[in-house]
Scaffold this motif. Sequence first.
Motif, PDB file in Angstrom:
ATOM      1  N   ALA A 286      14.036   2.447  84.238  1.00  0.00           N
ATOM      2  CA  ALA A 286      14.144   2.485  85.695  1.00  0.00           C
ATOM      3  C   ALA A 286      14.630   3.856  86.134  1.00  0.00           C
ATOM      4  O   ALA A 286      15.315   4.551  85.388  1.00  0.00           O
ATOM      5  N   LEU A 287      14.257   4.221  87.366  1.00  0.00           N
ATOM      6  CA  LEU A 287      14.710   5.474  87.957  1.00  0.00           C
ATOM      7  C   LEU A 287      15.848   5.183  88.928  1.00  0.00           C
ATOM      8  O   LEU A 287      15.982   4.060  89.411  1.00  0.00           O
ATOM      9  N   ASP A 288      16.644   6.189  89.243  1.00  0.00           N
ATOM     10  CA  ASP A 288      17.721   6.027  90.212  1.00  0.00           C
ATOM     11  C   ASP A 288      17.138   5.600  91.557  1.00  0.00           C
ATOM     12  O   ASP A 288      16.064   6.064  91.955  1.00  0.00           O
ATOM     13  N   GLN A 289      17.838   4.763  92.289  1.00  0.00           N
ATOM     14  CA  GLN A 289      17.412   4.290  93.607  1.00  0.00           C
ATOM     15  C   GLN A 289      17.662   5.372  94.657  1.00  0.00           C
ATOM     16  O   GLN A 289      18.657   6.086  94.593  1.00  0.00           O
ATOM     17  N   THR A 290      16.763   5.456  95.641  1.00  0.00           N
ATOM     18  CA  THR A 290      16.929   6.365  96.778  1.00  0.00           C
ATOM     19  C   THR A 290      16.563   5.622  98.052  1.00  0.00           C
ATOM     20  O   THR A 290      15.942   4.556  98.009  1.00  0.00           O
ATOM     21  N   GLU A 291      16.929   6.200  99.199  1.00  0.00           N
ATOM     22  CA  GLU A 291      16.582   5.594 100.482  1.00  0.00           C
ATOM     23  C   GLU A 291      15.066   5.534 100.658  1.00  0.00           C
ATOM     24  O   GLU A 291      14.527   4.553 101.144  1.00  0.00           O
ATOM     25  N   ARG A 292      14.370   6.570 100.247  1.00  0.00           N
ATOM     26  CA  ARG A 292      12.911   6.616 100.398  1.00  0.00           C
ATOM     27  C   ARG A 292      12.211   5.678  99.433  1.00  0.00           C
ATOM     28  O   ARG A 292      11.191   5.098  99.755  1.00  0.00           O
ATOM     29  N   GLY A 293      12.742   5.566  98.228  1.00  0.00           N
ATOM     30  CA  GLY A 293      12.116   4.685  97.233  1.00  0.00           C
ATOM     31  C   GLY A 293      10.716   5.133  96.887  1.00  0.00           C
ATOM     32  O   GLY A 293      10.473   6.305  96.634  1.00  0.00           O
ATOM     33  N   ALA A 294       9.773   4.204  96.884  1.00  0.00           N
ATOM     34  CA  ALA A 294       8.389   4.490  96.500  1.00  0.00           C
ATOM     35  C   ALA A 294       7.521   4.862  97.691  1.00  0.00           C
ATOM     36  O   ALA A 294       6.302   4.981  97.558  1.00  0.00           O
ATOM     37  N   GLY A 295       8.120   5.056  98.875  1.00  0.00           N
ATOM     38  CA  GLY A 295       7.333   5.421 100.057  1.00  0.00           C
ATOM     39  C   GLY A 295       6.661   6.764  99.855  1.00  0.00           C
ATOM     40  O   GLY A 295       7.321   7.754  99.598  1.00  0.00           O
TER      41      GLY A 295
END
Length: 174
Positions: A157-166
């Motif tokens: 898994a990759l670190d979570q971000t606000e943008r995510g996969a957008g």
Amino acid sequence: MTQSMKTKIKRISDKAIIPTRVHDTDSGWDLTIIGVDKITQDTIFFKTGLAIQPPDGHYFEIHIRSGFSALPVMLANSVGIVDSHYRGELIVAVRILHSNSGGAESRESYPSGIVRMLDARPTSLHEVAGLLLAKKPKIAQLILRKCIDTAFEEVVALDQTERGAGGFGSSDNK
């Protein structure tokens, strides 16, 4: 003052012109085309008569010059990459954007941007190539870049971000 380093360059044609800059602060060195290597469909492959050896840890990018940005031309691969171990001739692949290009022998006239740029009404890519060589030979520029190495680490898994996969345009919807 910026750091300067040496780049080895070799003329493989008597017609070759060593790249130049107008101002010391310019990012790119103007690259002059001197002949046609080949023409395919909508692309002209121009010779420069030069081979180059980027400094250790660096590579060169070939970009279209900004003066061509409003005209119907672009590099066929958007940006050319000259890797540090490539020693062949620098070739500039120029795509002519034209809905009716129809290949190298089309008898259709080229769009107004080509007519304005070349002050002529070419009917084939061979004519466009000849006119570019005669009137606009400084079509591209070389930009030196530092090569930064990386090692890929496969993870679950990759670190979570606000943008995510957008992706494409997703930040415009915020």
